[in-house]
Design a protein around this motif. Structure first.
Motif, PDB file in Angstrom:
ATOM      1  N   ALA A 182      -7.781  74.553  25.261  1.00  0.00           N
ATOM      2  CA  ALA A 182      -7.400  74.807  26.684  1.00  0.00           C
ATOM      3  C   ALA A 182      -7.428  76.218  26.868  1.00  0.00           C
ATOM      4  CB  ALA A 182      -6.632  73.767  26.792  1.00  0.00           C
ATOM      5  N   LYS A 183      -7.213  76.608  28.292  1.00  0.00           N
ATOM      6  CA  LYS A 183      -7.302  77.846  28.242  1.00  0.00           C
ATOM      7  C   LYS A 183      -6.787  78.461  29.976  1.00  0.00           C
ATOM      8  CE  LYS A 183     -11.687  79.146  29.685  1.00  0.00           C
ATOM      9  NZ  LYS A 183     -13.017  79.537  29.892  1.00  0.00           N
ATOM     10  N   ASP A 208       0.223  84.943  22.836  1.00  0.00           N
ATOM     11  CA  ASP A 208       0.230  86.451  23.270  1.00  0.00           C
ATOM     12  C   ASP A 208      -1.373  86.506  23.895  1.00  0.00           C
ATOM     13  OD1 ASP A 208       2.709  88.076  23.011  1.00  0.00           O
ATOM     14  OD2 ASP A 208       2.449  87.458  20.587  1.00  0.00           O
ATOM     15  N   GLY A 209      -1.818  87.593  24.424  1.00  0.00           N
ATOM     16  CA  GLY A 209      -3.017  87.421  25.348  1.00  0.00           C
ATOM     17  C   GLY A 209      -2.568  88.821  25.385  1.00  0.00           C
ATOM     18  N   PHE A 217      -8.254  87.928  32.091  1.00  0.00           N
ATOM     19  CA  PHE A 217      -7.799  87.450  31.020  1.00  0.00           C
ATOM     20  C   PHE A 217      -8.201  86.499  30.683  1.00  0.00           C
ATOM     21  CE2 PHE A 217      -4.642  86.683  34.054  1.00  0.00           C
ATOM     22  CZ  PHE A 217      -4.776  85.736  33.686  1.00  0.00           C
ATOM     23  N   SER A 218      -8.378  85.902  29.705  1.00  0.00           N
ATOM     24  CA  SER A 218      -8.549  84.664  29.784  1.00  0.00           C
ATOM     25  C   SER A 218      -8.098  84.067  28.293  1.00  0.00           C
ATOM     26  CB  SER A 218     -10.366  84.709  28.762  1.00  0.00           C
ATOM     27  OG  SER A 218     -10.465  83.284  28.711  1.00  0.00           O
ATOM     28  N   ILE A 219      -6.682  83.473  27.825  1.00  0.00           N
ATOM     29  CA  ILE A 219      -6.255  83.259  26.948  1.00  0.00           C
ATOM     30  C   ILE A 219      -6.150  81.864  26.849  1.00  0.00           C
ATOM     31  CG2 ILE A 219      -3.760  83.105  25.488  1.00  0.00           C
ATOM     32  CD1 ILE A 219      -3.181  85.206  27.906  1.00  0.00           C
ATOM     33  N   ASP A 220      -7.546  82.078  25.325  1.00  0.00           N
ATOM     34  CA  ASP A 220      -7.814  80.404  24.390  1.00  0.00           C
ATOM     35  C   ASP A 220      -6.623  80.060  23.415  1.00  0.00           C
ATOM     36  OD1 ASP A 220      -9.663  78.403  24.234  1.00  0.00           O
ATOM     37  OD2 ASP A 220     -11.143  79.953  24.404  1.00  0.00           O
ATOM     38  N   GLY A 221      -7.104  78.624  22.913  1.00  0.00           N
ATOM     39  CA  GLY A 221      -5.814  78.199  21.643  1.00  0.00           C
ATOM     40  C   GLY A 221      -4.899  77.656  22.031  1.00  0.00           C
TER      41      GLY A 221
END
Length: 637
Positions: A182-183, A208-209, A217-221
């Protein structure tokens, strides 16, 4: 054996061997040092994968077999499968990649890996093909890390309360279904290339992103769950988002603005001439003196701080180090202020220069004021010359030493406009010796730095000597110079409490005993809420004392311990008497080098959950047995 069959009752823990100080551990890639604060658990770069040999296991342990599929039921080829014993469960891969406890799935998603004699979970993750037995970094993975045990299949080891028991019989775990990541994405206006953190609801960092040049921004994982985002605080006003709940089908969308707050713009000038104070370090502090930030003025003497919020501040030279003496100007930021200005008049101080003669090898030195406070430690250049600027009127003492002797020079500054040449200082006086008694094998240190108590702000001095006592507790520290010293002793790893003594006057060689009290011991067992099942990996418990006590544990050797194997049991020694607080170890401590004090945190990167235990107020006046301490899982989806 049917898939996901529970193990035997773990109220009788398996005989897992704890990692104690001095234990040799085979760690070809990286050790628990890289995972002590466990924010990632990633290994260093290694050669391209070569599969471990499937030789017969002399221990007689059976295999673990199964198949890895995705949500559509299609086999996943190339997934990494690891069998993790208690001490490795939070790792993102194997500590020892020479074993046959790891494998990569074939074209049909099948795998076979060896069991571990201490009990185990099965970990499945995307394989980093450039590293042996290591999971792909969270933000680059297509699937979440999956953990399989008697409790089922989860995206976090924190959701497991039991381990598979080792057996000579093969264990078939059946189908393991890996889940997509998910992100959280969005735009933080005003945040160019800004660090952004994904936070759990207990205010610990999950991942962290970073924003791009437009604040996107797009923070995945991330695993499914509820998080919030945090950014700013370095030249901007700290920013937090509202909580956002996400899963693979429903990414989080966050928008915000990073407020640059009030700007403090000013000019530092020479009070006497009015000239700009060029290239001068200017500090910003709260009204109580707590430092916030510092910067150097421009060639025009200007400076600019951003991110201020309403309140009282001071700005100026707040630390010794430049041509100007200490001084500051008060600044008030009111509600609604976009910009405030300040002119900071500074007084140029005198300077003093000394030339050392007769030195052998390394030279340590410090300049002290009339009260013995260290103003400048170790400014001597390679040519044996040192210049001390920014001196106010008063009396000063320069102390210096090499391996053979020391020298002292006391002088008086009468004019702030003077540049004093102190001439040559010979280091020809015999060095002093401190000797005395302490606990057997304790480490004793003598320093002119201000390190006592250990949790007060650090002020650096120029001299620091350390020696270890013998089996009878006798110690000898040579190479000292006259002055006031801090003398401290630490009996780690033996059961003695640490202590520090301030302002020990050493004007000649002398005796000085540093007795250490025998420490108290605290024991307990971490178990899951409502059960007698002990925690499955080596998380830690810690005892903390009120700040400012001379018997407080050192930062290198905190009073904490990790649980032993999968027993949940822990033992903390070296406890001083007094009031204290006990709780899970959750504070990173970069100074800790003793492997026996490394712990895992009760969180997993990229996930929303955490384990917590109620903090306990302790009166330490003897040994304490806490019994069972219950762990509660919070925040997990």
């Amino acid at each position: 054996m049917s898939p996901l069959q529970p193990s035997a009752d773990r109220s009788r823990p398996s005989p897992a061997t704890p990692l104690e100080e001095g234990t040799t551990v085979t760690t070809p890639r990286f050790t628990l040092a890289a995972a002590a604060v466990l924010t990632a658990g990633l290994a260093t770069t290694l050669p391209v994968l070569t599969s471990p040999a499937a030789a017969a296991d002399p221990s007689g342990l059976g295999w673990v077999t199964g198949v890895v599929v995705d949500r559509s039921g299609d086999p996943v080829e190339g997934a990494l499968v690891n069998v993790l014993p208690p001490r490795e469960i939070p790792e993102f891969g194997m500590l020892d990649d020479t074993t046959d406890r790891w494998a990569v799935t074939d074209a049909d998603g099948k795998f076979r890996v060896r069991q571990d004699r201490h009990g185990f979970l099965v970990q499945v993750c995307d394989h980093d093909e450039e590293r042996r037995a290591t999971c792909t970094q969270l933000t680059e993975a297509d699937h979440l890390i999956r953990y399989v045990g008697p409790d089922g299949q989860y995206d976090s080891w924190l959701q497991h309360t039991d381990l598979y028991d080792a057996s000579g019989t093969d264990l078939e775990v059946g189908t393991i279904e890996v889940q997509p990541t998910a992100k959280i994405e969005g735009t933080l206006t005003g945040a160019r290339f800004e660090s952004i953190q994904v936070m759990r609801l207990n205010d610990t960092k999950s991942l962290d992103g970073q924003t791009d040049g437009e604040g996107r921004f797009s923070i995945d994982g991330l695993a499914p769950g509820t998080y919030y985002l945090r950014a700013g605080g370095f030249g901007t006003v700290p920013w937090e988002s509202d909580a956002v709940t996400i899963d693979a089908e429903n990414p989080g969308h966050v928008a915000g603005t990073l407020d640059h707050g009030t700007t403090l713009a000013g000019t530092a000038v020479d009070r006497r001439t009015g000239d700009p104070a060029r290239r001068t370090e200017i500090f910003l502090a709260h009204s109580n003196g707590d430092l916030i930030a510092s910067l150097f003025t421009t060639q025009r003497g200007t400076f600019r701080f951003t991110g201020l919020t309403p309140g009282e501040y001071q700005v100026g030279v707040l630390r010794q180090g430049g041509a100007f003496i200490l001084g500051s100007t008060p600044v008030t930021v009111a509600d609604g202020d976009d910009r405030v200005r300040a002119t900071v008049p500074l007084t140029r101080g005198a300077s003093a220069t000394v030339h050392l003669r007769g030195t052998e090898g390394r030279v340590d030195s410090e300049l002290r004021d009339s009260r013995g406070n260290v103003l400048y430690p170790n400014l001597i250049r390679e040519d044996g010359t040192a210049t001390y600027p920014g001196l106010r009127r008063g009396t000063y003492t320069l102390a210096a030493k090499d391996g053979d002797g020391y020298g002292l020079r006391t002088f008086r500054v009468r004019s702030l406009r003077a540049a004093y040449d102190l001439g040559r200082l010979r280091l020809d006086k015999p060095l002093l010796t401190l000797r005395g008694r302490t606990a057997p094998h304790a480490v004793v240190e003598a320093t002119t730095s201000d390190l006592c108590p250990v949790d007060t702000p650090f002020i650096n001095g120029g001299f620091h000597e350390i020696e270890q006592a013998d089996a009878a507790g006798r110690y000898v520290i040579r190479g000292l110079v006259p002055g006031e010293w801090m003398v401290a002793a630490d009996g780690f790893p033996h059961n003695y409490t640490a202590v520090c003594h301030e302002d020990v006057k050493i004007w000649a060689s002398r005796r000085y005993d540093v007795p250490l009290a025998t420490g108290h011991t605290l024991t307990g067992r971490l178990v899951y809420e409502g059960t007698d099942l002990p925690v499955i990996t080596n998380i830690g418990y810690e005892v903390n004392y009120p700040a400012g006590l001379v018997t407080n544990p050192t930062t290198e050797h905190p009073t904490r311990a990790r649980t032993r194997g999968a027993s949940g049991e822990f033992t903390i020694q070296r406890l001083p008497s007094g009031e204290a607080t006990g709780g899970l170890a959750v504070t990173p401590r970069d100074e800790v080098w003793a492997r026996s004090l490394w712990v895992y945190f009760p969180t997993q990167p990229g996930t929303a959950g955490w384990l917590e235990a109620e903090q306990q107020q302790l009166t330490v006046d003897g040994d304490i047995d806490l019994g069972d301490v219950e762990l509660v899982l919070r925040g997990a989806a």
